[in-house]
Design an enzyme around this catalytic site. Structure first.
Site, mmCIF file in Angstrom:
data_model
loop_
_atom_site.group_PDB
_atom_site.id
_atom_site.type_symbol
_atom_site.label_atom_id
_atom_site.label_comp_id
_atom_site.label_asym_id
_atom_site.label_seq_id
_atom_site.Cartn_x
_atom_site.Cartn_y
_atom_site.Cartn_z
ATOM 1 N N ASP A 1 3.240 -1.435 12.407
ATOM 2 C CA ASP A 1 3.492 -0.978 11.009
ATOM 3 C C ASP A 1 4.689 -0.657 10.751
ATOM 4 O O ASP A 1 5.763 -0.672 11.523
ATOM 5 C CB ASP A 1 2.451 0.272 10.756
ATOM 6 C CG ASP A 1 1.855 0.465 9.305
ATOM 7 O OD1 ASP A 1 0.869 0.520 9.297
ATOM 8 O OD2 ASP A 1 2.787 0.695 8.333
ATOM 9 N N ASN B 1 -2.456 -8.614 8.430
ATOM 10 C CA ASN B 1 -3.123 -7.589 7.280
ATOM 11 C C ASN B 1 -1.915 -7.466 6.394
ATOM 12 O O ASN B 1 -2.303 -6.682 5.250
ATOM 13 C CB ASN B 1 -3.590 -6.737 7.909
ATOM 14 C CG ASN B 1 -4.112 -5.482 6.806
ATOM 15 O OD1 ASN B 1 -4.833 -5.779 6.255
ATOM 16 N ND2 ASN B 1 -3.607 -4.337 7.045
ATOM 17 N N TYR C 1 1.221 -10.778 -6.847
ATOM 18 C CA TYR C 1 0.330 -10.571 -5.805
ATOM 19 C C TYR C 1 -0.687 -11.574 -5.790
ATOM 20 O O TYR C 1 -0.913 -12.302 -4.736
ATOM 21 C CB TYR C 1 -0.566 -9.158 -6.357
ATOM 22 C CG TYR C 1 -1.546 -8.745 -5.199
ATOM 23 C CD1 TYR C 1 -1.042 -8.326 -3.814
ATOM 24 C CD2 TYR C 1 -2.826 -9.022 -5.271
ATOM 25 C CE1 TYR C 1 -1.814 -7.981 -3.062
ATOM 26 C CE2 TYR C 1 -3.597 -8.758 -4.359
ATOM 27 C CZ TYR C 1 -3.493 -8.023 -2.995
ATOM 28 O OH TYR C 1 -4.137 -7.949 -2.110
ATOM 29 N N LYS D 1 -0.862 -14.167 -2.682
ATOM 30 C CA LYS D 1 -2.290 -14.384 -1.836
ATOM 31 C C LYS D 1 -2.725 -15.726 -1.819
ATOM 32 O O LYS D 1 -3.528 -16.126 -0.928
ATOM 33 C CB LYS D 1 -3.403 -13.294 -2.398
ATOM 34 C CG LYS D 1 -3.078 -11.844 -1.877
ATOM 35 C CD LYS D 1 -2.972 -11.538 -0.345
ATOM 36 C CE LYS D 1 -3.078 -10.108 -0.013
ATOM 37 N NZ LYS D 1 -3.079 -9.667 1.392
ATOM 38 N N ILE E 1 -11.954 -2.854 -2.345
ATOM 39 C CA ILE E 1 -12.428 -2.008 -1.170
ATOM 40 C C ILE E 1 -11.704 -0.646 -1.402
ATOM 41 O O ILE E 1 -10.656 -0.331 -1.744
ATOM 42 C CB ILE E 1 -11.464 -2.751 -0.029
ATOM 43 C CG1 ILE E 1 -11.899 -4.077 0.028
ATOM 44 C CG2 ILE E 1 -11.824 -1.787 1.051
ATOM 45 C CD1 ILE E 1 -13.629 -4.265 0.445
ATOM 46 N N THR F 1 -9.904 1.917 -0.277
ATOM 47 C CA THR F 1 -8.673 2.339 0.377
ATOM 48 C C THR F 1 -8.282 3.395 -0.366
ATOM 49 O O THR F 1 -8.710 3.945 -1.398
ATOM 50 C CB THR F 1 -7.914 1.111 0.804
ATOM 51 O OG1 THR F 1 -7.555 0.616 -0.537
ATOM 52 C CG2 THR F 1 -8.359 0.111 1.652
#
Length: 247
Positions: A36, A89, A155, A159, A188, A190
């Site tokens: 990370d 990820n 984005y 992707k 999702i 998050t």
């Protein structure tokens, strides 16, 4: 356990989907290299794995930087003596706006982290897996990689690139014992979504056929399956995990 005596690398594993994936793979016996840019968050993921009886080590890495990415596979070998699995990820988005208002800096940041980062990670991982004759990789894509993304063009473009990389590189390496697949999350829950008012979250959920937001664990379960030998005849797949949104 699915991954007993195996070692997995997970990028952006300090929180959210990445952390959930790291914990899930550790539950199934894998030793985890947690990567990370947020060192406290990454080290917290390692501590969670260690407290649960697993094995893990942290390595700081900005996936947009070739020098950082090139250290991840050697770090895994140094810490655990092998690397069998990888989950790419790391990715970032930008604030919604029409394409003509997107700044070059916003475009470059999204492309550099999300697409360039996945490309750099794949290069180093596949070079290692070709040498050892096996390996399994999952890239975290998005529904934005398989459908139109008005107001989110950087984005969506990044992707879509991740989806293309996944499919092309999977075919390149299918005969070499290396599998590459992708998971495409829908909405999702998050940190960004979790911080919204309940009304807003309910609105998102109402648009999903299953009438709920996805959880990071939903992505972790799908990722674990695609990495595992249970999916040994599956490569080049982009699996939507979206409650039926794209059905």
């Amino acid at each position: 356990m699915l991954f007993e005596n195996q070692v997995a690398l997970v990028t952006a594993a300090g929180a959210g989907i990445g952390r959930s994936i790291a914990l899930r793979l550790a539950e199934e016996g894998a030793s985890i290299v947690v990567s990370d840019v947020n060192d406290p968050a990454g080290n917290e993921t390692v501590e969670l794995i260690l407290r649960a009886g697993g094995r893990a080590a942290y390595k700081h890495a900005n996936v947009a930087e070739e020098s950082d990415v090139s250290q991840l596979v050697p770090f895994a070998l140094e810490q655990f003596g092998r690397l069998d699995l990888a989950v790419n990820n790391a990715g970032v988005g930008a604030m919604p706006k029409p394409v003509q208002e997107v700044t070059l800096a916003e475009w470059d940041r999204v492309i550099d982290v999300t697409l360039r980062g996945t490309f750099l990670a794949l290069q180093s991982q596949i070079a290692h897996f070709v040498q050892q004759g096996h390996g399994s990789i999952v890239n975290i894509a998005s529904l934005a990689g398989i459908s139109a993304t008005p107001q989110l063009t950087p984005y969506g473009a990044a992707k879509h690139g991740v989806v293309s990389l996944t499919r092309s590189v999977a075919k390149e390496n299918a005969a070499l014992g290396i599998r590459i697949n992708a998971v495409a999350p829908g909405a999702i829950e998050t940190a960004a979504l979790a911080s919204l008012p309940d009304e807003a979250k309910a609105g998102y959920a109402a648009e999903i056929p299953m009438k709920r937001l996805g959880q990071p664990e939903d992505i972790a379960h799908a990722t674990a399956f695609l990495l595992s030998d249970q999916a040994q005849f599956i490569t080049g797949v982009v699996l939507p995990v979206d409650g039926g949104t794209e059905a």
